[in-house]
Motif scaffolding. Sequence first.
Motif, PDB file in Angstrom:
ATOM      1  N   ARG A 117       0.829  -1.216   0.000  1.00 50.06           N
ATOM      2  CA  ARG A 117       0.000   0.000   0.000  1.00 50.06           C
ATOM      3  C   ARG A 117       0.860   1.261   0.000  1.00 50.06           C
ATOM      4  O   ARG A 117       0.373   2.351  -0.301  1.00 50.06           O
ATOM      5  N   THR A 118       2.148   1.132   0.367  1.00 55.66           N
ATOM      6  CA  THR A 118       3.043   2.282   0.457  1.00 55.66           C
ATOM      7  C   THR A 118       4.413   1.928  -0.129  1.00 55.66           C
ATOM      8  O   THR A 118       4.615   0.816  -0.618  1.00 55.66           O
ATOM      9  N   GLY A 119       5.347   2.880  -0.019  1.00 53.44           N
ATOM     10  CA  GLY A 119       6.703   2.628  -0.481  1.00 53.44           C
ATOM     11  C   GLY A 119       7.544   1.878   0.527  1.00 53.44           C
ATOM     12  O   GLY A 119       8.628   1.390   0.188  1.00 53.44           O
ATOM     13  N   ALA A 120       7.041   1.769   1.740  1.00 54.08           N
ATOM     14  CA  ALA A 120       7.782   1.076   2.798  1.00 54.08           C
ATOM     15  C   ALA A 120       7.439  -0.411   2.763  1.00 54.08           C
ATOM     16  O   ALA A 120       6.271  -0.788   2.704  1.00 54.08           O
ATOM     17  N   VAL A 121       8.473  -1.237   2.843  1.00 50.82           N
ATOM     18  CA  VAL A 121       8.236  -2.668   2.746  1.00 50.82           C
ATOM     19  C   VAL A 121       7.583  -3.178   4.028  1.00 50.82           C
ATOM     20  O   VAL A 121       7.860  -2.682   5.120  1.00 50.82           O
ATOM     21  N   ALA A 122       6.706  -4.143   3.890  1.00 51.40           N
ATOM     22  CA  ALA A 122       6.004  -4.740   5.021  1.00 51.40           C
ATOM     23  C   ALA A 122       6.044  -6.252   4.893  1.00 51.40           C
ATOM     24  O   ALA A 122       6.294  -6.789   3.812  1.00 51.40           O
ATOM     25  N   THR A 123       5.794  -6.934   6.022  1.00 50.28           N
ATOM     26  CA  THR A 123       5.880  -8.390   6.026  1.00 50.28           C
ATOM     27  C   THR A 123       4.547  -9.075   6.269  1.00 50.28           C
ATOM     28  O   THR A 123       4.497 -10.302   6.357  1.00 50.28           O
ATOM     29  N   THR A 124       3.467  -8.310   6.382  1.00 51.44           N
ATOM     30  CA  THR A 124       2.149  -8.896   6.628  1.00 51.44           C
ATOM     31  C   THR A 124       1.259  -8.719   5.403  1.00 51.44           C
ATOM     32  O   THR A 124       1.307  -7.694   4.718  1.00 51.44           O
ATOM     33  N   THR A 125       0.395  -9.705   5.165  1.00 57.90           N
ATOM     34  CA  THR A 125      -0.444  -9.678   3.971  1.00 57.90           C
ATOM     35  C   THR A 125      -1.375  -8.472   3.948  1.00 57.90           C
ATOM     36  O   THR A 125      -1.678  -7.943   2.873  1.00 57.90           O
ATOM     37  N   ARG A 126      -1.808  -8.003   5.113  1.00 58.37           N
ATOM     38  CA  ARG A 126      -2.790  -6.913   5.147  1.00 58.37           C
ATOM     39  C   ARG A 126      -2.219  -5.595   4.641  1.00 58.37           C
ATOM     40  O   ARG A 126      -2.971  -4.672   4.325  1.00 58.37           O
ATOM     41  N   MET A 127      -0.893  -5.499   4.530  1.00 53.02           N
ATOM     42  CA  MET A 127      -0.267  -4.271   4.044  1.00 53.02           C
ATOM     43  C   MET A 127      -0.130  -4.267   2.521  1.00 53.02           C
ATOM     44  O   MET A 127       0.419  -3.322   1.960  1.00 53.02           O
ATOM     45  N   TYR A 128      -0.600  -5.321   1.871  1.00 48.23           N
ATOM     46  CA  TYR A 128      -0.529  -5.434   0.419  1.00 48.23           C
ATOM     47  C   TYR A 128      -1.934  -5.447  -0.148  1.00 48.23           C
ATOM     48  O   TYR A 128      -2.806  -6.158   0.350  1.00 48.23           O
TER      49      TYR A 128
END
Length: 124
Positions: A100-111
């Motif tokens: 959703r943002t430019g910052a990488v995330a490790t949880t599915t809810r952030m994609y």
Amino acid sequence: QVQLAESGGGLVQAGGSLRLSCVVSEDTFNSYAMGWFRQPPGKEREFVAGISSSGRNTPYAGSVKGRFTISRDNAQNTVYLQMDSLKPEDTAVYYCARSRTGAVATTTRMYDQWGQGTQVTVSS
């Protein structure tokens, strides 16, 4: 409508390598972090690797660290996952996802955008 198209999956023997690609149909590809997830048979989807919009931040799941490498080519709107020293436990459907943002995330809810998945099967 953003589309993500994975390719490169297949059947490989343990110890072998595969390179997954994901092409994203979006003009602002370089503004978003990208991630690779996988879903083994009968299990939940899990984080594999991510890459920030700049490419400078690349977290990995502990189970693949040192064996898998994520990279991106912003000119080609493509993110890659190089998988080396493959093990039978790496067998799964692999998904490419846009954060959703430019910052990488490790949880599915952030994609919020996902590809259709590509099957990777590692034989022993």
